[in-house]
Design an enzyme around this catalytic site. Structure first.
Site, PDB file in Angstrom:
ATOM      1  N   CYS A  67      22.544  78.247  47.374  1.00 33.42           N
ATOM      2  CA  CYS A  67      23.971  78.085  47.707  1.00 33.42           C
ATOM      3  C   CYS A  67      24.080  76.852  48.591  1.00 33.42           C
ATOM      4  O   CYS A  67      23.635  76.879  49.743  1.00 33.42           O
ATOM      5  CB  CYS A  67      24.480  79.323  48.440  1.00 33.42           C
ATOM      6  SG  CYS A  67      26.206  79.181  48.944  1.00 33.42           S
ATOM      7  N   CYS A 219      31.887  74.635  45.153  1.00 34.48           N
ATOM      8  CA  CYS A 219      30.557  75.218  44.948  1.00 34.48           C
ATOM      9  C   CYS A 219      29.564  74.080  45.195  1.00 34.48           C
ATOM     10  O   CYS A 219      29.525  73.102  44.442  1.00 34.48           O
ATOM     11  CB  CYS A 219      30.443  75.746  43.517  1.00 34.48           C
ATOM     12  SG  CYS A 219      28.787  76.344  43.099  1.00 34.48           S
TER      13      CYS A 219
HETATM   14  N1  LIG Z   1      27.703  81.649  42.533  1.00 37.25           N
HETATM   15  C1  LIG Z   1      26.410  80.960  42.676  1.00 37.25           C
HETATM   16  C2  LIG Z   1      25.847  81.197  44.080  1.00 37.25           C
HETATM   17  C3  LIG Z   1      26.689  80.534  45.155  1.00 37.25           C
HETATM   18  C4  LIG Z   1      26.621  79.043  45.003  1.00 37.25           C
HETATM   19  C5  LIG Z   1      27.735  78.272  45.664  1.00 37.25           C
HETATM   20  N2  LIG Z   1      28.614  78.991  46.531  1.00 37.25           N
HETATM   21  C6  LIG Z   1      27.220  77.010  46.302  1.00 37.25           C
HETATM   22  O1  LIG Z   1      27.794  76.551  47.322  1.00 37.25           O
HETATM   23  O2  LIG Z   1      26.251  76.422  45.751  1.00 37.25           O
HETATM   24  C7  LIG Z   1      25.423  81.537  41.640  1.00 37.25           C
HETATM   25  O3  LIG Z   1      25.535  82.729  41.312  1.00 37.25           O
HETATM   26  O4  LIG Z   1      24.523  80.773  41.232  1.00 37.25           O
END
Ligand SMILES: N[C@H](CCC[C@H](N)C(=O)O)C(=O)O
Length: 315
Positions: A67, A219
């Protein structure tokens, strides 16, 4: 239980510090019900080989390997706890370098984090499509639009499409395919984060439908993966890429040497407040109580205001 509410580019999390627990998935789901503004749970626990270990749980309780926005917040938390400005954080697939960076806007704490490992091998997402082992800058026949898609793991799974302004203004196409790829489908057995990228005069704009969450304001791993894909597609030069998103803007440093990529994500790490959480019982629901609100958010909103012109061409 005490929790810190944090965000990176408005990608908002509760951060829990303590030893590993088996109920983190349940905790992530319960907190999301109590506070729909959060996109997941970050946990910080001791590491045998780094300054701390980070885990990340989506609001559906699923655990991800990485993340980017969350790692910036964990970087700040660990650096301030230890009184240092550089650290190494253990994550599921790599120990990553993080560091405090120069404040660009008064009152906005900035951190830079390494994003690694990077793989274009479909098996590393996983993605399954006929006998293909990679999928780079090509339309997907089963999507039926002329969107050049790239599949990449950083190391969590991302499908990145380069689209025009129309598909940014109407997210229904992205939402339809993201929901499909994160439901019962033959292509992404573990789901995928789906991002639509549009080049700007200054950098790129990225909107992401996150696996295990849905649309988020940003993200971090998706923005970094999108910057890499945009450099490889010749949309922007390698180096520092300004990546805009609904939650703000980050800088992604993209370097390539001998087919290896060095990626760094730099942006805010903002504290929103300290909360007390009491888990629900058979007779009473869980409770979340704000104990101490931070005063950092207005500075972040001034930063958002300052950069809002960069995405005017999409409106
Ligand atoms: N939903 C993502 C995890 C959180 C990633 C995101 N919040 C970031 O800042 O990279 C997954 O299941 O791969």
């Amino acid at each position: 239980m005490e929790l810190l509410k944090v965000h990176g580019s408005m990608n908002t999390f509760f951060l829990y510090e303590g030893s590993d627990r088996d109920d983190f998935p349940q905790l992530a789901k319960e907190l999301a019900l109590l506070d729909p503004s959060v996109d997941g749970l970050l946990t910080v626990s001791p590491s045998s080989r780094a300054d701390a270990k980070m885990r990340v749980f989506n609001t559906d309780g699923s655990e991800a390997s990485m993340c980017g926005n969350g790692l910036r917040c964990v970087a700040r938390y660990v650096c301030e706890r230890e009184g240092i400005e550089q650290a190494v954080i253990e994550t599921m697939k790599a120990d990553l370098a993080v560091q405090k960076e120069q404040e660009v806007d008064a009152g906005v704490n900035m951190y830079g984090v390494e994003i690694s490992p990077v793989s274009f091998q479909l098996a590393d997402l996983p993605m399954m499509f006929d006998q293909h082992t990679e999928w780079r800058q090509r339309a997907l026949p089963f999507v039926g639009a002329d969107i050049p898609f790239t599949a990449v793991a950083v190391p969590n799974p991302h499908l990145i499409g380069i689209v025009g302004k129309d598909l940014q203004q109407d997210p229904s196409h992205q939402e339809k395919w993201a929901a499909y790829f994160n439901g019962d489908n033959p292509y992404f057995p573990d789901g995928v984060n789906l991002s639509y990228v549009t080049p700007l005069k200054e950098g790129i704009f990225v909107r992401t439908y996150e696996r295990g969450v849905g649309f988020t304001d940003a993200c971090g791993t998706a923005m970094t993966a999108s910057a890499l894909v945009s450099c490889l597609a010749g949309l922007v030069p390698f180096g520092d890429v300004s990546v805009f998103n609904p939650g703000g803007m980050v800088n992604c440093s993209v370097k390539s040497a001998d087919g290896q990529y060095q990626l760094k994500l730099s942006g805010n790490a903002t504290y929103l407040g300290v909360y007390r959480f009491r888990a629900g019982t058979a007779s009473a629901g869980g409770e979340l109580e704000l104990m101490n609100q931070s005063d950092e958010q207005p500075a972040y909103e001034r930063f958002i205001e300052k950069i809002s012109g960069a995405t005017a061409e999409l409106r």
